[in-house]
Design an enzyme around this catalytic site. Structure first.
Site: not given
Length: 237
Positions: A19, A21, A181
């Site tokens: 990922d 961001d 995250d």
């Protein structure tokens, strides 16, 4: 990340899907500045950065929807489309003003690249904006594939983006893992049968231990050790 950190003496994982961001970069300062610019122009108060952080993870349109909803003006249809386009215009002019790499991100990427792992960014942020950020931090030589929220017909938590990344990297899905995250990241991995590693300090409303990842690490500095102990798993599609 230590160059001699242990890793299984097998080809797995040939690829790692990251990922963007909250995993590779901390982009919330620039995202918050952009959405607040839009909100203030529409007569609303700016949101706190910590509140914006909790709205990130499902693409820019969902962020705009959540931000306006939190400001007392739910958006839908053409209004939501117009404000999303405005947000992308503003954000596109300030993608890397205050955005910084997450702890351990650059060294982890360099270490993986040296060892021959294939790397991809898989993010719900639009592909063009994502590529600009990847290029800005000189990650483009290591991350040879960037899959954005407008690359495929669906976005995370749908797993198609992960399968698309594997096809672009030239690896079988069972040879890849996801590093993220947020719920969108881990749920996409779960839906596709991919093993996943969740990183603390990102953008999630759910405690990272409750996301359902196979492993949780404090930062990407701990990635090598996590890979050494993460068993391979075969995706379901």
């Amino acid at each position: 990340m230590s160059n001699d950190a242990p890793i299984p003496a097998t080809p797995w994982p040939r690829a790692l899907l990251f990922d963007l961001d909250g995993t590779l970069v901390d982009s919330v300062p620039d995202i918050a500045d952009a959405i607040n610019t839009v909100l203030v122009a529409e007569g609303f108060a700016a949101l706190k950065v910590d509140d914006v952080r909790k709205m990130i993870g499902n693409g820019i349109q969902k962020l705009v929807e959540r931000a306006f909803d939190a400001s007392g003006k739910p958006l839908a249809g053409d209004e939501l489309t117009a404000m999303t386009e405005r947000m992308m215009e503003v954000y596109g002019k300030g993608l890397t003003v205050a955005t910084t790499p997450m702890p351990g991100a650059l060294s982890a990427a360099a270490w993986l690249h040296r060892r021959g792992h294939r790397l991809a960014v898989v993010t719900n942020k639009p592909e063009a904006l994502s590529r600009e950020i990847v290029d800005h931090f000189a990650l483009d030589e290591m991350f040879t594939v960037v899959v954005g929220g407008d690359t495929c017909a669906t976005r995370k938590p749908d797993p198609e983006m992960l399968f698309h990344a594997c096809r672009e990297l030239g690896v079988a899905p069972e040879d890849a893992i996801l590093v993220g995250d947020s719920p969108a990241d881990v749920n996409a991995a779960l839906a596709g049968g991919f093993p996943s590693i969740a990183v603390r300090g990102g953008y999630t409303n759910i405690p990272v231990e409750e996301l359902g990842a196979d492993c949780v690490i404090d930062s990407l500095d701990d990635l090598a050790e996590a890979l050494a102990h993460l068993p391979a798993s075969v995706p379901s599609a």
